[in-house]
Design an enzyme around this catalytic site. Sequence first.
Site, PDB file in Angstrom:
ATOM      1  N   HIS A  86      -3.095   7.255   2.416  1.00  0.00           N
ATOM      2  CA  HIS A  86      -3.551   5.932   1.992  1.00  0.00           C
ATOM      3  C   HIS A  86      -4.922   5.673   2.623  1.00  0.00           C
ATOM      4  CE1 HIS A  86      -3.928   1.808   1.144  1.00  0.00           C
ATOM      5  NE2 HIS A  86      -3.550   1.359   2.329  1.00  0.00           N
ATOM      6  N   ASN A 140      -9.889  -0.321   0.916  1.00  0.00           N
ATOM      7  CA  ASN A 140      -8.436  -0.209   0.763  1.00  0.00           C
ATOM      8  C   ASN A 140      -8.044  -0.836  -0.578  1.00  0.00           C
ATOM      9  OD1 ASN A 140      -5.672  -0.564   0.853  1.00  0.00           O
ATOM     10  ND2 ASN A 140      -5.620  -1.295   2.972  1.00  0.00           N
ATOM     11  N   CYS A 159       0.817  -1.226   0.000  1.00  0.00           N
ATOM     12  CA  CYS A 159       0.000   0.000   0.000  1.00  0.00           C
ATOM     13  C   CYS A 159       0.848   1.273   0.000  1.00  0.00           C
ATOM     14  CB  CYS A 159      -0.950   0.013   1.191  1.00  0.00           C
ATOM     15  SG  CYS A 159      -2.006  -1.437   1.260  1.00  0.00           S
TER      16      CYS A 159
END
Length: 319
Positions: free
Chosen positions: A246, A276, A112
């Site tokens: 993020h 996500n 990520c």
Amino acid sequence: MKARIIGTGSHVPEKIVTNHDLAKLVDTSDEWIRERTGIIERRVSSEATATSDLAIVAAEKAIAKAKVSPEEIEVIIVCTTSPDTLFPSVACILQDKLKAVNAAAFDLSAACAGFNYGLAVASSLIEAGRHKTILLVGADTLTKYLDWTDRGTCILFGDAAGAVVLKADQDHGVISNFWKAEGWLGQSLVMPGGGSRDPENKHGRFIRMDGREVFKFAVRALESSVNEVLKGAGRGLSDITLLIPHQANIRIIDHVIKKMGLSKEKVYVNLHKYGNTSAASVPLALDEAAAEGKIKSGDLVILSGFGAGLTYGANAIIW
Ligand code: ACO
């Protein structure tokens, strides 16, 4: 020379999976997922769709906005931990589809934090004078690697791709990067099967996560990456026009901005729509923020990411 973002693009699969849909699969509820994560729905790619299929659409949109020809692209970097195949890389698949015949192409694996790592690499190549035009993509289809019986992970992730075209510019662009890893915490977020330790996939190619450990790390990583990248840029918190963190969990974002004293209006959030999306989360949010007119020329934009590895990083950009 600075690396200026001259075009952005993104793409998500059509299929929407809501929290209510997930409550039919595992012992969870819409209320629990909203309260603990902020996520309402996510996009899930079809069996036939691989990461490059999302990445190519995002890349083509970014290239069209940037008004560059495929031949001008000198480097293609795709940040992903869910490539179509271990090789060829997604970047090479894109090169072929785009007919970017003059480019070098490679994938970058930092989960990520991938897009922020990729931006650090790409901007360094441009600042060093090695290259002028780079295509940088963040793309993942982590829903393909979910254990749909594990309520601790299957509620979190979605699929997407985001892309930017970077061009050498004298005034605007990336003014500072920060990147770091804490490999000693790597076991808290693992995909055990499928690699050379387990090529036959005996341990399962599914995400295993110690949610509480990763949460503690994420809070620390977001705060320190923003502070470090601001320090490197010689700027302060009050100079930020927009922070794009993020998009993992609204509680991580809210906790950090409250502690830092940053107002919610200065933080871009779209995780309620997508969950996500790993390496795609930051460029997808950047593309949406730009399309909504939230960023103007000369604004200070901070991007930050954290993920498996464990890795984290941030970039400061004069838009
Ligand atoms: N529905 C209902 N209950 C649940 C669910 C669910 N989906 N998931 C867990 N629970 C239960 C647990 O079993 C536990 O029950 P217990 O108290 O009876 O044992 C209780 O809820 C609390 O569990 P926690 O794990 O402490 O819940 P928490 O508030 O920490 O939320 C979450 C879990 C959402 C996973 C959170 O820890 C988190 O967001 N962690 C960070 C994840 C992240 O940011 N990852 C980013 C990197 S990803 C990458 O790089 C690929």
